[in-house]
Scaffold this motif. Structure first.
Motif, PDB file in Angstrom:
ATOM      1  N   ASP A  62       0.869  -1.162   0.000  1.00 25.40           N
ATOM      2  CA  ASP A  62       0.000   0.000   0.000  1.00 25.40           C
ATOM      3  C   ASP A  62       0.915   1.223   0.000  1.00 25.40           C
ATOM      4  N   LEU A  63       0.728   2.107  -0.964  1.00 28.39           N
ATOM      5  CA  LEU A  63       1.636   3.241  -1.130  1.00 28.39           C
ATOM      6  C   LEU A  63       1.593   4.192   0.061  1.00 28.39           C
ATOM      7  N   VAL A  64       0.404   4.523   0.539  1.00 24.45           N
ATOM      8  CA  VAL A  64       0.271   5.477   1.644  1.00 24.45           C
ATOM      9  C   VAL A  64       0.972   4.960   2.899  1.00 24.45           C
ATOM     10  N   SER A  65       0.791   3.683   3.209  1.00 25.69           N
ATOM     11  CA  SER A  65       1.392   3.101   4.416  1.00 25.69           C
ATOM     12  C   SER A  65       2.915   3.030   4.338  1.00 25.69           C
ATOM     13  N   ASN A  66       3.449   3.008   3.126  1.00 26.56           N
ATOM     14  CA  ASN A  66       4.891   2.802   2.955  1.00 26.56           C
ATOM     15  C   ASN A  66       5.633   4.033   2.442  1.00 26.56           C
ATOM     16  N   LEU A  67       4.964   5.195   2.442  1.00 19.31           N
ATOM     17  CA  LEU A  67       5.670   6.426   2.067  1.00 19.31           C
ATOM     18  C   LEU A  67       6.701   6.743   3.138  1.00 19.31           C
ATOM     19  N   GLY A  68       7.880   7.071   2.718  1.00 20.86           N
ATOM     20  CA  GLY A  68       8.950   7.399   3.654  1.00 20.86           C
ATOM     21  C   GLY A  68       9.784   6.201   4.067  1.00 20.86           C
ATOM     22  N   THR A  69       9.237   4.997   3.948  1.00 22.47           N
ATOM     23  CA  THR A  69      10.025   3.815   4.287  1.00 22.47           C
ATOM     24  C   THR A  69      10.499   3.114   3.030  1.00 22.47           C
ATOM     25  N   HIS A  70       9.563   2.714   2.170  1.00 23.65           N
ATOM     26  CA  HIS A  70       9.917   2.058   0.911  1.00 23.65           C
ATOM     27  C   HIS A  70       9.862   3.018  -0.280  1.00 23.65           C
ATOM     28  N   PHE A  71       8.941   3.976  -0.220  1.00 21.86           N
ATOM     29  CA  PHE A  71       8.672   4.812  -1.390  1.00 21.86           C
ATOM     30  C   PHE A  71       8.633   6.288  -1.026  1.00 21.86           C
ATOM     31  N   THR A  72       8.982   7.117  -2.010  1.00 23.02           N
ATOM     32  CA  THR A  72       8.862   8.569  -1.856  1.00 23.02           C
ATOM     33  C   THR A  72       8.267   9.153  -3.131  1.00 23.02           C
ATOM     34  N   VAL A  73       7.515  10.241  -2.964  1.00 22.23           N
ATOM     35  CA  VAL A  73       6.963  10.957  -4.113  1.00 22.23           C
ATOM     36  C   VAL A  73       8.022  11.953  -4.556  1.00 22.23           C
ATOM     37  N   VAL A  74       8.435  11.880  -5.815  1.00 20.61           N
ATOM     38  CA  VAL A  74       9.484  12.762  -6.309  1.00 20.61           C
ATOM     39  C   VAL A  74       8.970  13.728  -7.376  1.00 20.61           C
ATOM     40  N   SER A  75       7.658  13.790  -7.556  1.00 19.96           N
ATOM     41  CA  SER A  75       7.076  14.726  -8.523  1.00 19.96           C
ATOM     42  C   SER A  75       7.097  16.127  -7.916  1.00 19.96           C
ATOM     43  N   GLU A  76       7.762  17.034  -8.579  1.00 20.56           N
ATOM     44  CA  GLU A  76       7.854  18.398  -8.067  1.00 20.56           C
ATOM     45  C   GLU A  76       7.158  19.401  -8.967  1.00 20.56           C
ATOM     46  N   ASP A  77       6.674  18.951 -10.118  1.00 19.58           N
ATOM     47  CA  ASP A  77       6.114  19.878 -11.097  1.00 19.58           C
ATOM     48  C   ASP A  77       4.588  19.880 -11.142  1.00 19.58           C
ATOM     49  N   ILE A  78       3.918  19.281 -10.156  1.00 18.94           N
ATOM     50  CA  ILE A  78       2.460  19.275 -10.141  1.00 18.94           C
ATOM     51  C   ILE A  78       1.977  20.617  -9.607  1.00 18.94           C
ATOM     52  N   ASP A  79       1.175  21.301 -10.420  1.00 22.49           N
ATOM     53  CA  ASP A  79       0.633  22.606 -10.037  1.00 22.49           C
ATOM     54  C   ASP A  79      -0.881  22.465  -9.923  1.00 22.49           C
ATOM     55  N   PHE A  80      -1.373  22.423  -8.700  1.00 19.20           N
ATOM     56  CA  PHE A  80      -2.802  22.219  -8.468  1.00 19.20           C
ATOM     57  C   PHE A  80      -3.639  23.455  -8.791  1.00 19.20           C
ATOM     58  N   SER A  81      -3.009  24.540  -9.191  1.00 22.13           N
ATOM     59  CA  SER A  81      -3.769  25.737  -9.572  1.00 22.13           C
ATOM     60  C   SER A  81      -3.891  25.885 -11.085  1.00 22.13           C
ATOM     61  N   THR A  82      -3.179  25.061 -11.835  1.00 24.27           N
ATOM     62  CA  THR A  82      -3.196  25.139 -13.293  1.00 24.27           C
ATOM     63  C   THR A  82      -3.716  23.836 -13.896  1.00 24.27           C
ATOM     64  N   PRO A  83      -4.805  23.905 -14.679  1.00 26.56           N
ATOM     65  CA  PRO A  83      -5.328  22.689 -15.318  1.00 26.56           C
ATOM     66  C   PRO A  83      -4.298  22.053 -16.244  1.00 26.56           C
ATOM     67  N   GLY A  84      -4.315  20.732 -16.284  1.00 27.16           N
ATOM     68  CA  GLY A  84      -3.408  19.988 -17.149  1.00 27.16           C
ATOM     69  C   GLY A  84      -3.234  18.566 -16.657  1.00 27.16           C
ATOM     70  N   ILE A  85      -2.464  17.803 -17.394  1.00 30.57           N
ATOM     71  CA  ILE A  85      -2.146  16.431 -17.007  1.00 30.57           C
ATOM     72  C   ILE A  85      -0.715  16.420 -16.495  1.00 30.57           C
ATOM     73  N   TYR A  86      -0.531  15.812 -15.336  1.00 33.52           N
ATOM     74  CA  TYR A  86       0.770  15.779 -14.682  1.00 33.52           C
ATOM     75  C   TYR A  86       1.161  14.331 -14.401  1.00 33.52           C
TER      76      TYR A  86
END
Length: 129
Positions: A81-105
């Motif tokens: 499960d990704l949420v349970s394992n964030l910081g231990t096994h997995f990290t989110v490395v997406s830095e270009d997501i802009d929640f104020s601008t419509p688009g696909i990220y």
């Protein structure tokens, strides 16, 4: 008598060959180790993959699962499960997501020295009316 002497030479050659093979295997193991590479492969997308610009402000990864696989072609292995394992096994490395601008990220998740990617969409709130 000669047959016994010939058998002894054959046995000596076999033993010597085995010793050379074992030494070569040991040297290869020391040089390259027995390291198996594991890859993170997205197996289930999050429940939420569409976000509203200006309303949603952060990524919700609930429901996402990632498989730890030793094969890049097939997702075979332990599923996390990704949420349970964030910081231990997995990290989110997406830095270009802009929640104020419509688009696909692209959401990039790093795990086991590799990254898996899946898309999300930020939509214009006017499109909902």
């Amino acid at each position: 008598m000669k047959a016994k002497k010939d058998n002894w030479l054959i046995i000596l050659c076999v033993v010597e060959s085995m010793a050379i093979l074992l030494l070569a295997a040991y040297q290869l193991h020391r040089k390259y180790g027995s390291h198996i590479e594991y890859y993170a492969l997205a197996s289930h997308l999050p429940n939420k993959i569409a976000y509203v610009a200006g309303v949603d402000t952060e990524l919700d990864l609930t429901g996402a699962t990632v498989i730890e696989s030793s094969n890049t072609a097939y997702a075979v292995g332990e599923e996390y499960d990704l949420v349970s394992n964030l910081g231990t096994h997995f990290t989110v490395v997406s830095e270009d997501i802009d929640f104020s601008t419509p688009g696909i990220y692209e959401v990039r998740i790093r795990g086991y020295d590799t990254e898996c990617v899946f898309p999300i969409e930020v939509i214009d709130p006017a499109a909902l009316e």
